[in-house]
Each structure stands twice: as structure tokens, then as C-alpha cells.
Scaffold this active site. Structure first.
Site, short mmCIF file in Angstrom:
data_model
loop_
_atom_site.label_atom_id
_atom_site.label_comp_id
_atom_site.label_asym_id
_atom_site.label_seq_id
_atom_site.Cartn_x
_atom_site.Cartn_y
_atom_site.Cartn_z
N LYS A 35 -0.25 -38.87 -29.31
CA LYS A 35 -0.66 -40.23 -28.95
C LYS A 35 -0.78 -41.09 -30.20
O LYS A 35 -1.31 -40.63 -31.23
CB LYS A 35 -2.00 -40.15 -28.21
CG LYS A 35 -2.55 -41.48 -27.70
CD LYS A 35 -3.84 -41.23 -26.93
CE LYS A 35 -4.40 -42.50 -26.31
NZ LYS A 35 -5.62 -42.24 -25.50
N SER A 112 -5.50 -43.99 -21.09
CA SER A 112 -4.68 -44.65 -22.08
C SER A 112 -3.69 -43.70 -22.75
O SER A 112 -2.88 -44.14 -23.57
CB SER A 112 -5.61 -45.26 -23.16
OG SER A 112 -6.34 -44.24 -23.85
N SER A 136 -9.16 -40.87 -20.17
CA SER A 136 -7.78 -41.13 -20.58
C SER A 136 -6.88 -39.91 -20.72
O SER A 136 -5.69 -40.06 -20.96
CB SER A 136 -7.77 -41.93 -21.88
OG SER A 136 -8.29 -43.22 -21.66
#
Length: 394
Positions: A35, A112, A136
Site C-alpha cells: 500500500k 482505504s 481498511s
């Protein structure tokens, strides 16, 4: 990105820079993505924000947790899209796009950690790192049909990772297969300081299931029976005696205050054009009062002690990961925000308690994935991962 193509639109389009890994090790033969909150030497870190990307520069140091994976033989393939400043649960980034949900392409991936979930669910890598502050990792895992974990708070290093709300932030990961999920966990999580027994007490969160529609309960019922077949009969319990509304607001106030401390100075100085939803949440964060934060911290403190006592050292809680399958890509921003607020009522238990939660891809509804979660005592992370793999196999 080091892949030849990205049909899932999961990766940031950075010029490829090779990131060496060990030739041998417990994760040799596996590929992974990261990420774009974690620093990787040779790449910038955007945190899903054009402004943060412009200020980032190319990093010269790799986050220790990424280095651990590389030293264990895993092969890095790229950095994945994250929701803007990691402050969303939809997976729709107004600046860098929406990654494709590999489990339901007509639906949002969830955020996210959307890019990481998309990369794994579309088979572009074997596993991927994400972060979970308010859901997330767990939300995209449920939406995309993946195993995902939010670890015990503080269990996995977040050094050289952009913060959102430090007292809630955790580093988790996704995998498609139970065996890979377990294998990565052995490296990322290590041995538990207090492992669960092989036959833990199984607690069914009656009031959490009461938050979801009957169609969702029906879709999850076979998965619950599967867990009981492997682990034994469950006992129904109430987990939110103070009410989910109180827990929801406690989580929101604390998260908002901490997010404003982290990102507020940049927002005040540069006034960036924040995307839908994200802008509203930072406006809310700006207005949170000291009194609201103090009351929220008091609620968190009482809840943590009571919830810890409920689980003890040998209990696991079964609950829905999300209130439903992923919303459609065509749903309005208002509908997505309503769904997010419902989800936070489920997500807040692990967040406020700091306890680990694993989402298992055991159910489907209307042709789309739907996750079921196991939540365990502090430090039981590796035990939960092993239980998840065992349940999936059996």
C-alpha cells in the site's frame, strides 16, 4: 510497478525500480504488493494524495516491515493505490482512480487498502500489505473475497508509514488462499505471546448480527455452522452493552482528532482539493472539541476493559465483517457514506479494543463475496490466522 500490465488498475504508475529480495526464505516464490503509505526505497510515497506525492521525493529507506518480507524471500511487484490520506472506506480515489474488485467487478473494492485488495483478488500478486485504522483491511477483504487481518494494535511495525490516527493504525495484509495467509503470518506476526487453545470458546455476537439485514444473516449462517463444526458450538453474547451508537461516536471523535493532528497542518497550509467524502471527514475533524475527545477516550477505556474480560484468554468472537456485500460502483456518494457509517458500528469493536480481527471469505450473497470475522484476545494474531486457514480447509 514491476508487472507487465495492471488490468485491475491497482498500482500507482511509478517508473519501475527493482527492489532486491533474498533468494531463499520462508516466503520464497511468493510475490507481494505494498500500500502506498509505506516507504520503499526508490519510490515516492503518495498516501493517495497528489500534494503528498509532490512533497514526497524518492525515498531512500524501506519500511522495516517491508524489508522483513523481502529478507524472507518475497518478491516486491509494486505500490498500490490507497484512498486519499487513507481516510475512506470506499476504495474510490478522486485523483488516482478506483481499483477493480476481483470478486465483484461491478462493485467498489472497499478502502482505504483498495489497491492491495484489488491486486490480490485479481491474481496480480500472492499477498499484499495494507493498513487498517477504521476497517481498511477488513472491509476490502470482505468485499473482494479475501483473507484479511487487522492485528493487535502495535503488533506490526508502522515505522516509515504515513499515519492516519496513530492510536488506531495497524498494519495488516490480504491473501487469496488460507495456506498463503498462514505462511505470511508466520513471518509478519511471529509467535503469539499467548496463543489460543486448539478449541477456544466460540462466542457469537448477537447484537452485532442484529445490525445486519436478515438476508445477510442467512447468507452467513452456513459459514457460522462451518466454524462450529471445526471449533465447537457457539454461545451467544452481547458485546456492546453501552450501545453501538456510543462506541461509533467514540471511535469517530478519536480518529478525527488524531487525523487532524497528522494531516491538518498540510490541509490548512496547502488547501488541497480533497475528494468527496474525504473533504467532509476532515471538516468534521477540524471541528471536534476537546470535550468530545475526552468523553470518547473515557468510553474507550471502559469498553476495552469489559471487552477484554469477555474474551478472556481463550475466547473468540464471531461477527459479520461488514453490513452487506460491497455497494455498486454506480451508487451515490450519499449511499456510500450511509454504508460506511453502518460499517463503522461493526468495525469499532476491534478498533476501540485494540484486539486482532480476521475476516474469512466464507460466504456469498447475490453473487458477491461476504466476509465473516473472528476477533480474539490481544496477542492471539497468529492463532487467529491459523484458525482461519483451518476453517477454510475444513
Amino acid at each position: 510497478m514491476l508487472l507487465d500490465h495492471d488490468p485491475a488498475r491497482a498500482f500507482m504508475p511509478y517508473p519501475p525500480v527493482d527492489v532486491p529480495s533474498a533468494v531463499t526464505g520462508p516466503l520464497a516464490g511468493l510475490s507481494f504488493a505494498v500500500k502506498d503509505l509505506f516507504d520503499v526505497a526508490g519510490y515516492p510515497t503518495s498516501a493517495g494524495s497528489p500534494q503528498m506525492l509532490a512533497m514526497s521525493g524518492v525515498k531512500t529507506r524501506t519500511a522495516p516491515i517491508v524489508r522483513r518480507l523481502l529478507d524472507s524471500g518475497a518478491r516486491f511487484v509494486g505500490k498500490t493505490i490507497t484512498d486519499e490520506l487513507a481516510f475512506s472506506m470506499s476504495g474510490k480515489n478522486a485523483h488516482f482512480g478506483t481499483p477493480v474488485n476481483g470478486g465483484a467487478p461491478d462493485r467498489i473494492p472497499g478502502g482505504s487498502s483498495s489497491g492491495s485488495a484489488a491486486a490480490v483478488s485479481n491474481g496480480l500478486c500472492d499477498f499484499a500489505l495494507g493498513t487498517d485504522t477504521g476497517g481498511s483491511v477488513r472491509a476490502p477483504a470482505s468485499h473482494c473475497g479475501l483473507f484479511g487481518i487487522r492485528p493487535t494494535h502495535g503488533r506490526v511495525s508502522l515505522e516509515n508509514c504515513h499515519d492516519l490516527a496513530p492510536s488506531f493504525d495497524t498494519c495488516g495484509y490480504f491473501a487469496r488462499e488460507g495456506a498463503v495467509f498462514r505462511r505470511v503470518g508466520e513471518v509478519l506476526l511471529g509467535a503469539d505471546p499467548g496463543p489460543l487453545p486448539s478449541q477456544p470458546r466460540v462466542l457469537l455476537a448477537r447484537d452485532a448480527f442484529g445490525l445486519v439485514e436478515s438476508t445477510v444473516q442467512s447468507a452467513l449462517a452456513p459459514a457460522i455452522r462451518r466454524i462450529e463444526t471445526v471449533l465447537g458450538e457457539s454461545q451467544e453474547v452481547e458485546v456492546a452493552t453501552e450501545g453501538f451508537t456510543a462506541l461509533y461516536w467514540a471511535m469517530r471523535y478519536i480518529q478525527a482528532r488524531e487525523a487532524w493532528i497528522v494531516d491538518g497542518p498540510m490541509i490548512e497550509r496547502l488547501k488541497p482539493p480533497l475528494g468527496p467524502g474525504v473533504a467532509d471527514r476532515f471538516e468534521f475533524a477540524r471541528a471536534v472539541t476537546d470535550r468530545q475527545v475526552a468523553e470518547a477516550q473515557g468510553i474507550r477505556s471502559v469498553f476495552r476493559e469489559r471487552f477484554k474480560a469477555l474474551l478472556g484468554s481463550d475466547g473468540i468472537l464471531v461477527l459479520p465483517t461488514m453490513p452487506d456485500i460491497a455497494p455498486l460502483l454506480t451508487d451515490s456518494d450519499e449511499a456510500l457514506n450511509d454504508y460506511r457509517n453502518k460499517a463503522l458500528n461493526l468495525q469499532c469493536l476491534s478498533v476501540l479494543s485494540g484486539l486482532p480481527q480476521v475476516s474469512l471469505p466464507l460466504a456469498r450473497k447475490d453473487g458477491a463475496p461476504l466476509g465473516l470475522s473472528l476477533l480474539g484476545p490481544a496477542g492471539s494474531d497468529s492463532s487467529l490466522v491459523a484458525l482461519a486457514a483451518r476453517i477454510a480447509e475444513g
